[in-house]
Design an enzyme around this catalytic site. Structure first.
Site, PDB file in Angstrom:
ATOM      1  N   GLU A  38       0.825  -1.210   0.000  1.00 49.31           N
ATOM      2  CA  GLU A  38       0.000   0.000   0.000  1.00 49.31           C
ATOM      3  C   GLU A  38       0.862   1.265   0.000  1.00 49.31           C
ATOM      4  O   GLU A  38       0.339   2.348   0.259  1.00 49.31           O
ATOM      5  CB  GLU A  38      -0.920   0.033   1.240  1.00 49.31           C
TER       6      GLU A  38
ATOM      7  N   TYR B 282     -14.511  13.903  21.036  1.00 47.09           N
ATOM      8  CA  TYR B 282     -13.181  13.473  20.593  1.00 47.09           C
ATOM      9  C   TYR B 282     -13.208  12.875  19.197  1.00 47.09           C
ATOM     10  O   TYR B 282     -12.229  12.971  18.460  1.00 47.09           O
ATOM     11  CB  TYR B 282     -12.538  12.518  21.618  1.00 47.09           C
TER      12      TYR B 282
END
Ligand code: 13P
Length: 212
Positions: free
Chosen positions: A75, A121
């Site tokens: 990747e 968050y």
């Protein structure tokens, strides 16, 4: 300033931490950091994040040419696409952690943002999470899709695969990744119950206060 040697050590430490927390398994997942000269350190293909060796970590140029170490993650071109589109990105975390991958395997009515803003968050560290349509791991065509979304997103979810998250440091990329995984877990724990995700002005305030 963090030296290349220190960054190699950090990749080893963080790889082990992610593996021990069961966010990475087998040889799945890859991590990278960008060096000051634009080259990147990336985990070798088919390596376990639990047992990386600093001197064997792959080093490749910004154009993808091999500089040193073991053959890079398949990747690597995906990491390069993100770095090219996001000058502020200095580190990337891609894992196949269970709850995020489960979200990536669901049918979604829209693909612009596939997890609700359940917590402050999540909004702060992840933001909108687009789904990238399925490509087999290592398919170069994935790079173009990721490149386009990278302009406006630090995190995205590859369908039937897992998240890719970038940030200004490896620690921050890990924090964001973990936040994403926790939100995915909450999403399944809440299940069919009626959730109360954060709304427009609440999200805007978080973005005003915590993002520049
Ligand atoms: P690599 O072992 O080549 O890094 O591939 C692992 C992976 O997670 C593919 O998505």
């Amino acid at each position: 300033m963090t030296t290349e040697k220190q960054l190699r050590q950090k990749l080893v430490q963080i790889g082990a931490l992610l593996y021990n927390r069961q966010l990475a398994h087998g040889s799945a997942g890859n991590l990278s950091v960008r060096l000051n000269d634009g080259s990147i350190l990336i985990t070798p293909t088919n390596s376990s994040l639990g047992s990386l060796q600093a001197e064997r970590i792959s080093k490749i140029g910004p154009d993808g040419h091999m500089i040193s170490g073991d053959p890079p993650s398949k990747e690597y071109f995906l990491h390069l696409s993100v770095y090219q589109e996001r000058p502020s990105a200095k580190a990337i975390v891609h894992l196949h952690s269970t709850y995020s991958v489960a979200v990536s395997c669901l049918c979604h009515e829209q693909t612009e943002d596939v997890l609700p803003p359940l917590t402050a968050y999540h909004v702060m560290r992840v933001g909108k999470l687009p789904l990238v349509r399925y490509f087999r791991p290592g398919d170069r065509a994935l790079a173009q899709e990721v490149r386009v979304l990278s302009k406006n997103h630090s995190a995205m979810l590859l369908a039937n695969h897992g998240p890719i998250v970038s940030a200004a440091s490896l620690e921050e990329a890990v924090y964001a990744y973990e936040e994403l995984e926790e939100t995915a877990k909450l999403y399944f724990i809440i299940g069919d119950r009626k959730a109360a995700p954060l709304q427009g002005e609440e999200i805007a305030e978080i973005n005003r206060v915590f993002k520049n």
